[in-house]
Design an enzyme around this catalytic site. Structure first.
Site, short mmCIF file in Angstrom:
data_model
loop_
_atom_site.label_atom_id
_atom_site.label_comp_id
_atom_site.label_asym_id
_atom_site.label_seq_id
_atom_site.Cartn_x
_atom_site.Cartn_y
_atom_site.Cartn_z
N GLY A 24 83.30 -69.30 -26.21
CA GLY A 24 83.72 -67.91 -26.06
C GLY A 24 84.91 -67.80 -25.11
NE ARG A 28 82.34 -73.11 -20.03
CZ ARG A 28 81.47 -72.11 -19.94
NH1 ARG A 28 81.23 -71.32 -20.97
NH2 ARG A 28 80.80 -71.92 -18.82
CB THR A 94 75.91 -69.96 -22.56
OG1 THR A 94 76.53 -68.68 -22.58
CG2 THR A 94 76.79 -70.97 -21.85
CD GLU A 186 79.26 -65.01 -29.03
OE1 GLU A 186 78.32 -65.82 -28.90
OE2 GLU A 186 79.64 -64.25 -28.12
CG ASP A 209 70.42 -66.43 -19.53
OD1 ASP A 209 71.57 -66.70 -19.92
OD2 ASP A 209 69.65 -65.70 -20.15
N1 HPA Z 1 71.75 -62.81 -23.91
C1 HPA Z 1 72.76 -62.81 -24.78
N2 HPA Z 1 73.68 -63.74 -24.80
C2 HPA Z 1 73.58 -64.74 -23.91
C3 HPA Z 1 72.56 -64.79 -22.98
C4 HPA Z 1 71.59 -63.78 -22.98
O1 HPA Z 1 70.65 -63.78 -22.17
N3 HPA Z 1 72.75 -65.89 -22.20
C5 HPA Z 1 73.86 -66.48 -22.67
N4 HPA Z 1 74.37 -65.80 -23.70
#
Ligand code: HPA
Length: 239
Positions: A24, A28, A94, A186, A209
């Site tokens: 994204g 990066r 991520t 995405e 996370d």
């Molecule tokens: N929610 C949506 N997109 C994400 C998250 C999330 O907790 N962590 C990384 N991308």
């Protein structure tokens, strides 16, 4: 559509490789180009969405940012596939874990994308269409990740239009019960665009996370974990 497109300034498809790796964050993409690629040329600066082409172990490959969320990313996916003759896009992003057995820094490969986006609503009459990746690419990524000793999970993800989404009580739990591994923003757009245009796509994620434990990775640790996925993406990228 003539090229350059409204969002990519490359003057010829020759400036972009057959496969594009897409994080994204455009910085990066710059990091990947500077760290892993040789003989690098830059093909895009429009809106700061940096794009580079170079060689990884002798294989020509491009890297470019997509921005966050389906509406931004699909602009780039569509223009690369439809106007720049790109064959394969591998998203490296991520995601937030939705299952207790998925730890921070693990990698999730999206075998299909549940979505709250309207991007395919109404297109298939009574059917809810199921956005899926290229099967061979998915298998290749999974097997190569195992070989590299990466802790990898393959399964469905939730591709959401909202980062700050408040779901009705029970909805997250039901998605978890039905096996959703992670949430991101995405992959459904990538898989839909690739299917529409007859191209190849794969989306994989480093877990940054957890919706289960509410832990979150620091920016520094996230960058380190991200490198495994960058290397995996570069290794499996079709020439
Ligand atoms: N929610 C949506 N997109 C994400 C998250 C999330 O907790 N962590 C990384 N991308």
């Amino acid at each position: 559509m003539p090229i350059p497109t409204p969002h990519i300034e490359a003057k010829s498809p020759d400036e972009i490789a057959n496969t594009v790796l897409m994080p994204g964050d455009p910085l990066r993409a710059k990091f990947i180009a500077e760290t892993y690629l040789e003989d690098v040329t830059q093909f895009n600066r429009v809106r700061g969405m940096l794009g580079f082409t170079g060689y990884y172990k002798g294989k020509r490959v491009s890297v470019m940012g997509s921005g966050m969320g389906i509406p931004s990313a699909v602009i780039y996916y569509h223009e690369l596939f439809a106007f720049y003759e790109v064959d394969t896009i591998i998203r490296i992003g991520t995601a937030g874990a939705m299952q207790a057995n998925i730890a921070l820094r693990d990698i999730v490969i999206a075998t299909a994308s549940n979505t709250d986006s309207n991007l395919n609503s109404g297109l298939f009459g009574p059917y809810t269409f199921c956005p899926t990746p290229d099967f061979d690419l998915m298998i290749e990524a999974y097997e190569r990740a195992k070989e590299l000793g990466i802790c990898v999970h393959a399964g469905t993800v939730c591709s959401s239009d909202l980062f700050y989404r408040e779901l009705d009580p029970g909805v997250t739990e039901r998605l978890q019960q039905y096996g959703a591994l992670a949430v991101e923003m995405e992959s459904a757009g990538l898989y839909m665009t690739a299917r529409k245009l007859g191209k190849r796509a794969l989306a994989m994620f480093t877990v940054s996370d957890s919706l289960v434990t509410h832990e979150a990775e620091s920016a520094q640790a996230r960058q380190e974990a991200y490198r495994h996925m960058m290397e995996l993406g570069l290794e499996i990228a079709p020439a």
